[in-house]
Design a protein around this motif. Structure first.
Motif, PDB file in Angstrom:
ATOM      1  N   VAL A 117     -16.108   1.904   0.784  1.00  0.00           N
ATOM      2  CA  VAL A 117     -15.274   0.836   0.234  1.00  0.00           C
ATOM      3  C   VAL A 117     -14.944   1.175  -1.209  1.00  0.00           C
ATOM      4  O   VAL A 117     -15.852   1.437  -2.021  1.00  0.00           O
TER       5      VAL A 117
ATOM      6  N   ASN B 273     -13.051   3.219   9.424  1.00  0.00           N
ATOM      7  CA  ASN B 273     -13.523   1.983   8.786  1.00  0.00           C
ATOM      8  C   ASN B 273     -13.685   2.093   7.271  1.00  0.00           C
ATOM      9  O   ASN B 273     -14.577   1.484   6.682  1.00  0.00           O
TER      10      ASN B 273
ATOM     11  N   ARG C 235     -12.211   1.227   3.538  1.00  0.00           N
ATOM     12  CA  ARG C 235     -11.381   0.173   2.971  1.00  0.00           C
ATOM     13  C   ARG C 235     -10.985   0.524   1.536  1.00  0.00           C
ATOM     14  O   ARG C 235     -11.854   0.796   0.703  1.00  0.00           O
TER      15      ARG C 235
ATOM     16  N   LYS D  31     -17.000   4.068   6.581  1.00  0.00           N
ATOM     17  CA  LYS D  31     -17.405   2.782   6.003  1.00  0.00           C
ATOM     18  C   LYS D  31     -17.543   2.810   4.480  1.00  0.00           C
ATOM     19  O   LYS D  31     -18.326   2.030   3.912  1.00  0.00           O
TER      20      LYS D  31
ATOM     21  N   GLU E 292      -5.021  -1.179   1.198  1.00  0.00           N
ATOM     22  CA  GLU E 292      -4.217  -2.079   0.381  1.00  0.00           C
ATOM     23  C   GLU E 292      -3.768  -1.407  -0.910  1.00  0.00           C
ATOM     24  O   GLU E 292      -2.864  -1.898  -1.571  1.00  0.00           O
TER      25      GLU E 292
ATOM     26  N   GLU F  52      -9.111  -1.192  -1.461  1.00  0.00           N
ATOM     27  CA  GLU F  52      -8.614  -2.503  -1.865  1.00  0.00           C
ATOM     28  C   GLU F  52      -7.394  -2.401  -2.777  1.00  0.00           C
ATOM     29  O   GLU F  52      -7.048  -1.326  -3.289  1.00  0.00           O
TER      30      GLU F  52
ATOM     31  N   SER G 252       0.844  -1.204   0.000  1.00  0.00           N
ATOM     32  CA  SER G 252       0.000   0.000   0.000  1.00  0.00           C
ATOM     33  C   SER G 252       0.879   1.254   0.000  1.00  0.00           C
ATOM     34  O   SER G 252       2.057   1.202   0.370  1.00  0.00           O
TER      35      SER G 252
ATOM     36  N   SER H 206      -9.478   1.880   9.472  1.00  0.00           N
ATOM     37  CA  SER H 206      -9.345   1.797   8.020  1.00  0.00           C
ATOM     38  C   SER H 206      -8.374   0.702   7.619  1.00  0.00           C
ATOM     39  O   SER H 206      -7.425   0.387   8.352  1.00  0.00           O
ATOM     40  N   ILE H 207      -8.601   0.130   6.447  1.00  0.00           N
ATOM     41  CA  ILE H 207      -7.703  -0.872   5.875  1.00  0.00           C
ATOM     42  C   ILE H 207      -7.287  -0.391   4.495  1.00  0.00           C
ATOM     43  O   ILE H 207      -8.144  -0.167   3.617  1.00  0.00           O
TER      44      ILE H 207
END
Length: 365
Positions: A325, A306, A308, A323, A295, A310, A281, A292-293
């Motif tokens: 994505v 939260n 994301r 939230k 990638e 990808e 990332s 948070s995620i």
């Protein structure tokens, strides 16, 4: 020193926010990764040692009540004083730049009468700045004028629709609506409680007007003072303002001025683990918030809890609320995503710096 109580108005519409305010009042719009706009008005009052605050809410107040609760994060959950949730009149006031509907004041006279303050500090719920009101309160008390208005001196050539003050020394000689001027009235003022109660008696028939418009008409008979604020202010008259102010937070000097350790901006706490940055990332000059995620790639953006991103996704110059994505291979640039937005794989969504693309809450692109 006489005591001051606070009154924050959130019962007004800001048409420039579009779909973002279809589901919430402007004051509860998320800002800066973890805050809401209302947090600044509440924190400024508490940091200025105001311990009794009334919050005038609109008819769709759910998000405000969910956020502020009993006022505990702001130390307003107390036996004496504290936070008072006050009803606004239905639908509020839809005129642009109107923040203080006189009918809302008349509707809540009981709070004003019973409050233990001689002065009432009134603010809108969307004034984003870190302001110490104590010098303004002291000045109001010493000068003895019934009203003191807070204003900001604009830079030459800077345009901003609003109310502008004509000054005669330390006295306001006029208030006019204009697209530009020198002394822009901020959405904040101090008024003597006795004066406000007199106005409520004498001008009750004008309840459909904004308090500041009534004040402009009575200026020849009333001495009105003024106080300048020279710090950073993020104006909030629509999505373009919101987008610009959000990306201003990427400037360390703005962050230092807004979020001062001795004058903290308080908010509702969330127990969320730190953000996770996966191998491969890339995050550059961005605000990333807990939960948070990541990638993919994020640059010059503000991401809320939260979120994301990808693998292979690219986010640049964006604001992603809670939230959201962004699926693999998608690309976002100059975009504001409201809560729970999903951008599908390999989709490209672009706006411009002047006119960001806004994706409505819960949408799938």
């Amino acid at each position: 020193m006489n005591r001051t109580i606070g009154l924050i108005s959130t019962n007004y519409s800001v048409p420039g926010f579009g779909s973002v305010t279809e589901v919430r009042p402007a004051a509860s719009i998320p800002f800066g990764g973890r805050y809401r706009l209302l947090d600044f008005a509440l924190s400024n009052m508490v940091n200025s040692r105001i311990q009794t605050v009334g919050l005038v809410t609109p008819y769709f107040y759910r998000s405000i009540i969910d956020h502020v609760g009993a006022g505990k994060p702001w130390d307003l959950s107390r036996k004496e004083g504290g936070l008072y949730i006050l009803p606004g009149t239905v639908f509020g006031f839809h005129e642009e730049n109107a923040r203080f509907l006189f009918r809302d004041l008349l509707h809540n006279l009981e709070y004003l009468r019973q409050g233990d303050g001689d002065y009432i500090l009134v603010s809108s719920g969307t004034l984003v700045a870190n302001i110490d009101y104590q010098p303004m309160i002291t000045r109001h008390e010493l000068e003895g004028k019934p009203v003191t208005l807070l204003y900001k001196k604009m830079q030459p050539g800077e345009k901003r629709p609003g109310r502008y003050l004509t000054l005669d020394g330390d006295t306001v000689a006029g208030i006019r609506r204009a697209d530009e001027g020198e002394n822009l009235l901020l959405d904040c003022f101090i008024v003597d409680k006795s004066f406000l109660l007199r106005m409520a008696r004498d001008y009750a028939a004008l309840d459909y007007m904004d308090f500041l418009d009534i004040l402009a008409h009575v200026l020849p008979e009333v001495a009105v003072g003024c106080c300048a604020f020279d710090g950073y202010v993020a104006f909030m008259d629509g999505m373009e303002d919101y987008f610009r102010a959000s990306l201003d937070l990427l400037d360390s000097s703005v962050r230092r001025e807004l979020f001062q350790s001795d004058r903290p901006i308080r908010t509702k706490a969330h127990d969320t683990p730190p953000a996770l940055y996966a191998p491969g990332s890339a995050v550059k000059n961005s605000v990333m918030t807990a939960g948070s995620i990541v990638e993919g790639s994020v640059e010059n953006s503000v991401c809320f809890r939260n979120v994301r991103i990808e693998k292979g996704a690219v986010v640049k110059n964006c604001v992603l609320m809670e939230k959201c994505v962004v699926k693999a291979g998608a690309r976002l640039e100059n975009v504001v995503c409201d809560k729970n937005v999903t951008v599908s794989e390999n989709k490209i969504v672009c706006g411009t710096a002047e006119h960001p693309c806004v994706l409505a809450k819960g949408g799938v692109v």
